[in-house]
Design an enzyme around this catalytic site. Structure first.
Site, PDB file in Angstrom:
ATOM      1  N   CYS A 197       0.704  -1.068   0.017  1.00  0.00           N
ATOM      2  CA  CYS A 197      -0.106   0.093  -0.084  1.00  0.00           C
ATOM      3  C   CYS A 197       0.807   1.252   0.140  1.00  0.00           C
ATOM      4  O   CYS A 197       1.759   1.287   1.012  1.00  0.00           O
ATOM      5  CB  CYS A 197      -0.770   0.045   1.332  1.00  0.00           C
ATOM      6  SG  CYS A 197      -2.032   1.494   1.530  1.00  0.00           S
ATOM      7  N   CYS A 200       0.196   3.228   3.602  1.00  0.00           N
ATOM      8  CA  CYS A 200       0.744   2.520   5.019  1.00  0.00           C
ATOM      9  C   CYS A 200       1.695   1.656   4.834  1.00  0.00           C
ATOM     10  O   CYS A 200       2.392   1.226   5.805  1.00  0.00           O
ATOM     11  CB  CYS A 200      -0.347   2.118   5.829  1.00  0.00           C
ATOM     12  SG  CYS A 200      -1.127   0.503   5.074  1.00  0.00           S
ATOM     13  N   CYS A 213      -6.798  -2.519   0.970  1.00  0.00           N
ATOM     14  CA  CYS A 213      -5.777  -2.669   2.197  1.00  0.00           C
ATOM     15  C   CYS A 213      -6.394  -2.611   3.539  1.00  0.00           C
ATOM     16  O   CYS A 213      -7.475  -1.734   3.611  1.00  0.00           O
ATOM     17  CB  CYS A 213      -4.720  -1.352   1.892  1.00  0.00           C
ATOM     18  SG  CYS A 213      -3.410  -1.429   3.461  1.00  0.00           S
ATOM     19  N   CYS A 215      -5.730  -0.690   5.913  1.00  0.00           N
ATOM     20  CA  CYS A 215      -5.890   0.548   6.342  1.00  0.00           C
ATOM     21  C   CYS A 215      -7.094   1.203   5.955  1.00  0.00           C
ATOM     22  O   CYS A 215      -7.407   2.548   6.165  1.00  0.00           O
ATOM     23  CB  CYS A 215      -4.610   1.460   5.956  1.00  0.00           C
ATOM     24  SG  CYS A 215      -4.333   1.765   4.307  1.00  0.00           S
ATOM     25  N   ASP A 332      20.281   1.727 -17.107  1.00  0.00           N
ATOM     26  CA  ASP A 332      20.205   0.671 -16.206  1.00  0.00           C
ATOM     27  C   ASP A 332      19.390  -0.517 -16.828  1.00  0.00           C
ATOM     28  O   ASP A 332      18.184  -0.087 -16.992  1.00  0.00           O
ATOM     29  CB  ASP A 332      19.560   1.159 -14.972  1.00  0.00           C
ATOM     30  CG  ASP A 332      19.484   0.013 -13.816  1.00  0.00           C
ATOM     31  OD1 ASP A 332      19.671  -1.340 -14.070  1.00  0.00           O
ATOM     32  OD2 ASP A 332      19.213   0.209 -12.612  1.00  0.00           O
TER      33      ASP A 332
END
Length: 407
Positions: A197, A200, A213, A215, A332
């Site tokens: 999440c 959170c 989630c 939360c 990269d």
């Protein structure tokens, strides 16, 4: 459109610089022209954007496609300024606006990292946020940092409608800060960058076409939704996309484009009809002839993009994979290990490009039989006559588009 003398002079200087660049064979001139214009008048983007209805399009993948779709839809109303060459940083945006000074509409694809500054300059009527995933870590940085920057930017745009893909967790987190959000359910399957999440840090629970989630952060209920080829509008009407572009990703882009077009005044059925005229995006999905071969060109730049592209490859057709690592690609190449190249097992595969050795190592670990060719066109020629799928990242694709039509 009233423009200050300094702005007119800087635009003229930029156009002259672009002309010199094209005449000297150094490039198309738009970027260097825009750069000169910005240097002479740092406020030129704000001044060129004023008195227009501006739509911004951003996200990790699909910007060029979705911006073209929205442009094609808005052309039903009037002239549209559009950076169709893909130059999506401030100098490219300035060049696009300067090229169409009288256009009442503008559709601009914007590199994600520049969205906060660009949005403050042009105060868009609508902003489309497609997706957020890792891309060019050496330039863009960590995707969660980008999400936080966008969240802050959206909170400072009280008059902008943010059209957002609610099946992308990071997009939802950023767009939730907007005063006016339009949620589009696209059913996108990539979740490789959103296992935790963004609010959170807890685990995200994925269930069917929803996510949540503990939360309390969860998928919003979309007012637009995509199911197969059908887009359902807020009024409950079904619009058949019937695109000439392949794949679920393009259907998702189209759903977001329809929502954005309606925000600016184009009815969904009118917009959808205009989207059906699009057959390729700057050479992507185009099929060209190369002596004994029919070659379809595909662009993929990062793990999420490769995941979508590998799904639309014809199963019985040989594949050429070309990878570079120039500045525009990102230096990269660690993203190669996040691409599910195992899908290529059992096919004829040729690797090429400046970093073909890195790609060959990745394919060895994926247990994909392949051989190498030093040059992408030679790679095509090494295959038996017939169809060929070629998938390339940014600069490898750009070079191929320039070479193959004349081959």
């Amino acid at each position: 459109m009233s423009i200050r003398l300094r702005t007119r002079a800087s635009v003229a200087a930029g156009r002259l610089t672009a002309w010199f660049s094209r005449t000297a064979g150094l490039g198309r001139g738009g970027v260097i022209g825009g750069r000169v214009t910005l240097r002479l008048d740092p406020a030129v983007l704000r001044r060129l954007g004023q008195e227009r209805t501006v739509v911004l399009v951003t996200g990790t993948n699909g910007k060029t496609t979705t911006a073209l779709m929205i442009t094609r839809a808005l052309e039903a109303l009037a002239e549209v300024a559009h950076n169709g060459d893909g130059a999506n940083m401030p100098d490219g945006l300035v060049a696009a606006l300067a090229a169409s000074p009288e256009a009442p509409y503008a559709v601009l694809e914007v590199d994600e990292t520049y969205v906060p500054w660009v949005a403050m300059q042009v105060q868009p009527a609508a902003l489309v946020l497609l997706n957020l995933s890792r891309d060019q870590l050496d330039r863009v940085g960590e995707v969660r940092m980008l999400e936080r920057d966008l969240r802050t930017a959206f909170a400072n745009l009280p008059r902008t409608v943010v059209i957002a893909n609610c099946d992308d967790i990071l997009v939802t987190s950023a767009a939730s800060a907007a005063a006016r959000a339009v949620w589009v359910g696209t059913g996108r399957r990539w979740s490789g960058d959103s296992g935790a999440c963004p609010r959170c840090g807890g685990a995200i629970d994925h269930a069917d076409r929803s996510w949540s989630c503990a939360c309390g952060f969860e998928r919003p209920n979309p007012t637009w939704s995509l199911e197969g080829d059908l887009v359902t509008t807020p009024g409950g009407r079904a619009v058949d996309l019937d695109l000439r572009l392949p794949g679920e990703a393009n259907r998702a882009n189209a759903a977001l484009a329809l929502a954005a077009a309606q925000c600016v005044g184009v009815p969904p059925h009118t917009a959808a009809a205009r989207l059906r005229t699009i057959t390729d995006i700057g050479g992507r999905y185009r099929t060209v002839r190369r002596t004994r071969h029919s070659v379809r060109l595909m662009l993929a730049k990062n793990p999420a993009g490769w995941a979508e592209t590998l799904r639309v490859l014809d199963e019985d057709t040989p594949v050429v994979v070309a990878v570079n690592a120039q500045e525009a690609d990102g230096r990269d190449l660690s993203w190669l290990w996040d691409v599910h190249f195992e899908r290529l097992r059992g096919r004829q595969v040729v690797v090429t490009g400046e970093r073909s050795a890195d790609l060959a190592v990745r394919l060895c670990y994926a247990e994909v039989a392949h051989w190498s060719a030093p040059d992408p066109v030679q790679a095509i020629d090494s295959l038996p006559p017939g169809g060929v799928e070629i998938v390339a990242n940014y600069t490898a694709f750009r070079d191929l588009v320039g070479r193959l039509p004349d081959a």
